[in-house]
Design a protein around this motif. Structure first.
Motif, short mmCIF file in Angstrom:
data_model
loop_
_atom_site.label_atom_id
_atom_site.label_comp_id
_atom_site.label_asym_id
_atom_site.label_seq_id
_atom_site.Cartn_x
_atom_site.Cartn_y
_atom_site.Cartn_z
N GLN A 1 -0.36 -0.29 10.50
CA GLN A 1 -1.33 0.22 10.59
C GLN A 1 -1.48 1.09 11.73
O GLN A 1 -0.79 0.73 13.11
CB GLN A 1 -2.63 -1.02 10.75
CG GLN A 1 -3.65 -0.34 11.15
CD GLN A 1 -4.61 -1.54 11.48
OE1 GLN A 1 -4.78 -2.41 12.32
NE2 GLN A 1 -6.42 -1.23 11.29
N ARG B 1 -4.55 1.78 7.06
CA ARG B 1 -2.79 1.27 7.28
C ARG B 1 -2.88 2.18 6.40
O ARG B 1 -2.73 3.02 4.89
CB ARG B 1 -3.52 0.47 6.29
CG ARG B 1 -4.47 -0.68 7.38
CD ARG B 1 -5.11 -1.71 6.03
NE ARG B 1 -4.74 -2.19 5.21
CZ ARG B 1 -3.91 -3.76 5.36
NH1 ARG B 1 -3.98 -3.81 6.03
NH2 ARG B 1 -3.10 -4.16 3.43
N LEU C 1 -0.31 2.03 2.98
CA LEU C 1 0.42 1.26 1.86
C LEU C 1 1.86 0.92 1.21
O LEU C 1 1.66 1.24 -0.29
CB LEU C 1 -0.62 0.93 0.78
CG LEU C 1 -2.25 0.56 0.87
CD1 LEU C 1 -3.67 0.58 0.06
CD2 LEU C 1 -2.70 -1.04 2.16
N SER D 1 -7.36 3.37 4.62
CA SER D 1 -6.19 2.77 3.60
C SER D 1 -5.47 4.08 3.39
O SER D 1 -5.63 5.15 2.44
CB SER D 1 -5.28 1.83 3.39
OG SER D 1 -5.93 1.02 3.41
#
Length: 371
Positions: free
Chosen positions: A138, A165, A167, A332
């Motif tokens: 993150q 974030r 992923l 994200s």
């Protein structure tokens, strides 16, 4: 009689006696006993730790600089490659300085980097090594906000950046994980386009609403790329891609030079109805309180004309793997790479087997799950 000779002889004899006495004493002393029973001392081995390093950049800024890079007519092939290599201008002007990257994994302690360099480089030390618990990165903006490197040929509007974030799991099962990617986005790109689109569709929405856990279960921005020539460093947008998800709402995104038409964000992004994005860029908006994993499927919908020559990755359409998302509040980003559509060449029985494959453990990629 020679006094000097007698002195030397006496000193030599004394040294010999002393040495013999020392050796005899050592031989007569028994070694201390070793306790191997229940009273043996117990010492914990130190925890294995590793180092994770990589790049932090704004993927929307990277894309815009790549699309608008100035070239002379007829010299478009002379433009730098769209790759994450130091010195590439698209990366120079989208690298994020002064931010932290925090690595998190269930059951393992969180660890953070120091401020990222002006080139976007970051490094996290003291990361617990694990064979089965991958980390998620993150990126956290600095308190004073993000200022990109000035001087870009295509100036971008200032933006407020959000904790973002990335992923792509990082499996720290070796002591050195390098060339990892962390991404960060702001409020003037795709998020603004999504908020305007939902508002025009009848649900008054702001960017702050999209990141509010009481109003959404999180937003995931997907970049679908063509197969990469070298690992996942080449970021070629995959055109003509459709997406659908098992939950939430998928919104295709497009881009045009900013002109301020209704629905266009300050960076130039805007949403399109229907399932297809011609940039391979999508936003998934999850409902509040959603906790189950979400599967997002992608399809290459490009239809080649009759007799069209295959591209560098084989004939279209290209296969694109699905993405499985664990819901998380906030924003994200996930990069998805299509697969080449060509069979490997048949083995040549006369070919020299060559060198063994290179060690790629530095990539820290979790193993594919068994079928």
């Amino acid at each position: 009689m020679n006094p000097m000779r007698d002195f030397v002889k006496a000193r030599s004899l004394a040294a010999g006696f002393l040495l013999a006495s020392a050796l005899g004493g050592c031989a007569s002393d028994a070694p201390p006993p070793v306790d191997t029973g229940s009273d043996a001392p117990i010492a914990d081995l130190p925890e294995r730790q590793g180092t994770v390093s990589g790049l932090l950049y704004d993927p929307e800024a990277f894309f815009i600089h790549m699309l608008t890079f100035p070239t002379e007519p007829g010299q478009e092939d002379m433009a730098p490659p769209p790759a994450l290599f130091d010195g590439i201008p698209y990366l120079v002007f989208s690298a994020i300085p002064g931010a932290q990257v925090r690595l998190s994994a269930p059951g393992l302690p969180d660890v953070s980097s120091g401020p990222s360099a002006f080139t976007g480089h970051w490094q996290v030390n003291g990361v617990a090594v694990s064979d089965g618990l991958p980390y998620i990165a993150q990126a956290i903006p600095p308190a004073e906000g993000v200022t990109l490197i000035p001087g870009a040929p295509f100036p971008l509007p200032p933006a407020d950046y959000f904790p973002t974030r990335t992923l792509r799991p990082i499996q720290v099962n070796v002591t050195e994980c390098s060339s990892q990617t962390a991404l960060m986005v702001g409020n003037t790109g795709g998020l603004d386009a999504v908020a305007q689109y939902l508002t025009m569709e009848g649900t008054e929405t702001t960017v702050a609403d999209l990141l509010d856990p009481a109003k959404t279960g999180g937003v995931v921005l997907f970049w679908v790329h063509a197969p990469s020539f070298y690992y996942d460093y080449f970021l070629i947008p995959q055109d003509s891609v459709a997406a659908e998800s098992s939950a939430g709402q998928v919104i295709p995104l497009m881009w045009a030079p900013p002109e301020g038409f209704p629905g266009q964000s300050p960076m130039g992004f805007f949403a399109m109805p229907g399932p297809v994005s011609f940039l391979g860029y999508f936003a998934l908006v999850l409902p509040p309180g959603h906790t189950e994993p979400v599967t997002v499927s992608f399809t290459d919908v490009y239809e080649p004309e009759e007799g069209e020559e295959p591209g560098p990755f084989g004939p279209r359409p290209l296969p694109i793997p699905p993405a499985i998302v664990e819901p998380h509040p906030g924003v994200s980003v996930q990069r998805v790479f299509a697969f080449p559509n060509m069979a490997p060449p048949p083995p040549d029985p006369l070919e020299d087997p060559g060198l063994p494959p290179m060690d790629e453990s530095w990539r820290c990629v979790p193993p594919f799950p068994e079928e």
